[in-house]
Design a protein around this motif. Structure first.
Motif, PDB file in Angstrom:
ATOM      1  N   PRO A  19       0.815  -1.225   0.000  1.00  0.00           N
ATOM      2  CA  PRO A  19       0.000   0.000   0.000  1.00  0.00           C
ATOM      3  C   PRO A  19       0.847   1.274   0.000  1.00  0.00           C
ATOM      4  O   PRO A  19       0.438   2.290  -0.581  1.00  0.00           O
ATOM      5  CB  PRO A  19      -0.811  -0.114   1.303  1.00  0.00           C
ATOM      6  CG  PRO A  19      -0.912  -1.591   1.544  1.00  0.00           C
ATOM      7  CD  PRO A  19       0.427  -2.133   1.103  1.00  0.00           C
ATOM      8  N   LEU A  20       2.022   1.224   0.618  1.00  0.00           N
ATOM      9  CA  LEU A  20       2.917   2.369   0.612  1.00  0.00           C
ATOM     10  C   LEU A  20       3.375   2.673  -0.816  1.00  0.00           C
ATOM     11  O   LEU A  20       3.430   3.834  -1.232  1.00  0.00           O
ATOM     12  CB  LEU A  20       4.131   2.101   1.504  1.00  0.00           C
ATOM     13  CG  LEU A  20       5.253   3.152   1.481  1.00  0.00           C
ATOM     14  CD1 LEU A  20       4.738   4.486   2.025  1.00  0.00           C
ATOM     15  CD2 LEU A  20       6.457   2.676   2.286  1.00  0.00           C
ATOM     16  N   VAL A  21       3.697   1.629  -1.566  1.00  0.00           N
ATOM     17  CA  VAL A  21       4.124   1.797  -2.956  1.00  0.00           C
ATOM     18  C   VAL A  21       3.010   2.444  -3.772  1.00  0.00           C
ATOM     19  O   VAL A  21       3.241   3.394  -4.530  1.00  0.00           O
ATOM     20  CB  VAL A  21       4.515   0.439  -3.576  1.00  0.00           C
ATOM     21  CG1 VAL A  21       4.834   0.600  -5.052  1.00  0.00           C
ATOM     22  CG2 VAL A  21       5.701  -0.167  -2.834  1.00  0.00           C
ATOM     23  N   LYS A  22       1.793   1.946  -3.613  1.00  0.00           N
ATOM     24  CA  LYS A  22       0.664   2.491  -4.371  1.00  0.00           C
ATOM     25  C   LYS A  22       0.389   3.941  -3.988  1.00  0.00           C
ATOM     26  O   LYS A  22       0.093   4.777  -4.848  1.00  0.00           O
ATOM     27  CB  LYS A  22      -0.582   1.636  -4.133  1.00  0.00           C
ATOM     28  CG  LYS A  22      -0.472   0.229  -4.702  1.00  0.00           C
ATOM     29  CD  LYS A  22      -1.732  -0.576  -4.446  1.00  0.00           C
ATOM     30  CE  LYS A  22      -1.612  -1.980  -5.029  1.00  0.00           C
ATOM     31  NZ  LYS A  22      -2.823  -2.800  -4.769  1.00  0.00           N
ATOM     32  N   ARG A  23       0.497   4.241  -2.709  1.00  0.00           N
ATOM     33  CA  ARG A  23       0.250   5.615  -2.256  1.00  0.00           C
ATOM     34  C   ARG A  23       1.262   6.582  -2.859  1.00  0.00           C
ATOM     35  O   ARG A  23       0.907   7.664  -3.326  1.00  0.00           O
ATOM     36  CB  ARG A  23       0.290   5.674  -0.728  1.00  0.00           C
ATOM     37  CG  ARG A  23      -0.086   7.053  -0.180  1.00  0.00           C
ATOM     38  CD  ARG A  23      -0.350   7.022   1.313  1.00  0.00           C
ATOM     39  NE  ARG A  23       0.845   6.772   2.094  1.00  0.00           N
ATOM     40  CZ  ARG A  23       1.088   5.672   2.768  1.00  0.00           C
ATOM     41  NH1 ARG A  23       0.224   4.665   2.753  1.00  0.00           N
ATOM     42  NH2 ARG A  23       2.215   5.530   3.466  1.00  0.00           N
ATOM     43  N   ILE A  24       2.523   6.188  -2.860  1.00  0.00           N
ATOM     44  CA  ILE A  24       3.567   7.042  -3.425  1.00  0.00           C
ATOM     45  C   ILE A  24       3.358   7.213  -4.925  1.00  0.00           C
ATOM     46  O   ILE A  24       3.509   8.312  -5.468  1.00  0.00           O
ATOM     47  CB  ILE A  24       4.959   6.460  -3.130  1.00  0.00           C
ATOM     48  CG1 ILE A  24       5.248   6.536  -1.622  1.00  0.00           C
ATOM     49  CG2 ILE A  24       6.037   7.196  -3.910  1.00  0.00           C
ATOM     50  CD1 ILE A  24       6.529   5.843  -1.204  1.00  0.00           C
ATOM     51  N   ALA A  25       2.996   6.137  -5.610  1.00  0.00           N
ATOM     52  CA  ALA A  25       2.786   6.202  -7.064  1.00  0.00           C
ATOM     53  C   ALA A  25       1.655   7.159  -7.410  1.00  0.00           C
ATOM     54  O   ALA A  25       1.786   8.012  -8.296  1.00  0.00           O
ATOM     55  CB  ALA A  25       2.490   4.811  -7.610  1.00  0.00           C
TER      56      ALA A  25
END
Length: 236
Positions: A19-25
């Protein structure tokens, strides 16, 4: 789960921090042109997360999520570096917008509205708004900014160390004061958008819901706000 050699369970790490990756993207997408696919950023970010899991050392003194976020962003930027994702024509249009804003600011003595900027540029309002939409991402950084003479990767140039601290450089008091003053000069709607995105970490969809506009309109307003800030902060 954490050792001096990294994380012992990388699969669990990937699952927990996806979820951190998706949020940053999704957060980065506001600053990128339409040609960039969010799925490509997410895929690159997952590689960055895996790299973080392999490299993480608690002795660095940073929480893993803080360290991972840096590596994830770095992987996404390296992905963008792999292609000239912003054509020169769009960079040229972005500079045209900034120059028009600068001229009108001096001429009118106030922040020009969209119709005034379009008229100054000799184009219709819809064409100007389309230009804003397409210029999205030109203000993030130019392609040349991703590399140096040694062609080092983003990771190597921005790894955590006790040497040069980019955060300290960004916190130069004079620049911060100038930036705060520039933000205060933005029209209220643009100032609110910048606050929602950069202070509250809201993405395009969330900002659009609050403002009652489409995601594409959020992009336009953001592009115009950044163009104003770049104009105000010339010299820094």
């Amino acid at each position: 789960m954490y050792t001096a050699n990294g994380l012992t369970d990388k699969n669990q790490c990937l699952q927990e921090h996806a979820p951190l990756v998706k949020r940053i993207a999704h957060h980065m997408m506001l600053k990128l042109p339409n040609s960039v696919e969010v799925d490509d950023l997410i895929q690159a970010g997952m590689i960055g997360l895996l790299d973080a899991a392999s490299r993480y050392d608690e002795l660095r003194g940073a929480q893993f999520e803080t360290y991972a976020a840096q590596r994830i962003r770095g992987a996404m930027l390296d992905e963008l570096r792999g292609a000239d994702w912003l054509p020169r024509s769009l960079r040229r249009d972005a500079r045209r917008i900034e120059n028009a804003i600068s001229r009108l600011q001096q001429k009118l003595g106030h922040a020009p509205v969209e119709s005034e900027i379009a008229r100054e540029m000799g184009i219709s309002l819809p064409d100007y708004q389309q230009m804003l939409q397409e210029a999205r991402g030109s203000q993030l950084m130019y392609y040349e900014d991703f590399r140096n003479e040694e062609q080092e990767s983003f990771f190597d140039r921005h790894d955590l160390s006790d040497a040069a601290n980019p955060l300290e450089m960004l916190q130069d008091e004079r620049f911060r004061a100038a930036l705060v003053a520039a933000i205060e000069r933005l029209p209220e709607r643009e100032r609110q958008l910048m606050g929602m995105h950069y202070e509250q970490d809201m993405n395009l969809r969330e900002i659009g819901e609050v403002m009652g506009v489409s995601e594409s309109r959020v992009c336009q307003v953001h592009s115009q706000a950044v163009a104003r800030l770049r104009t105000y902060l010339r010299g820094y």
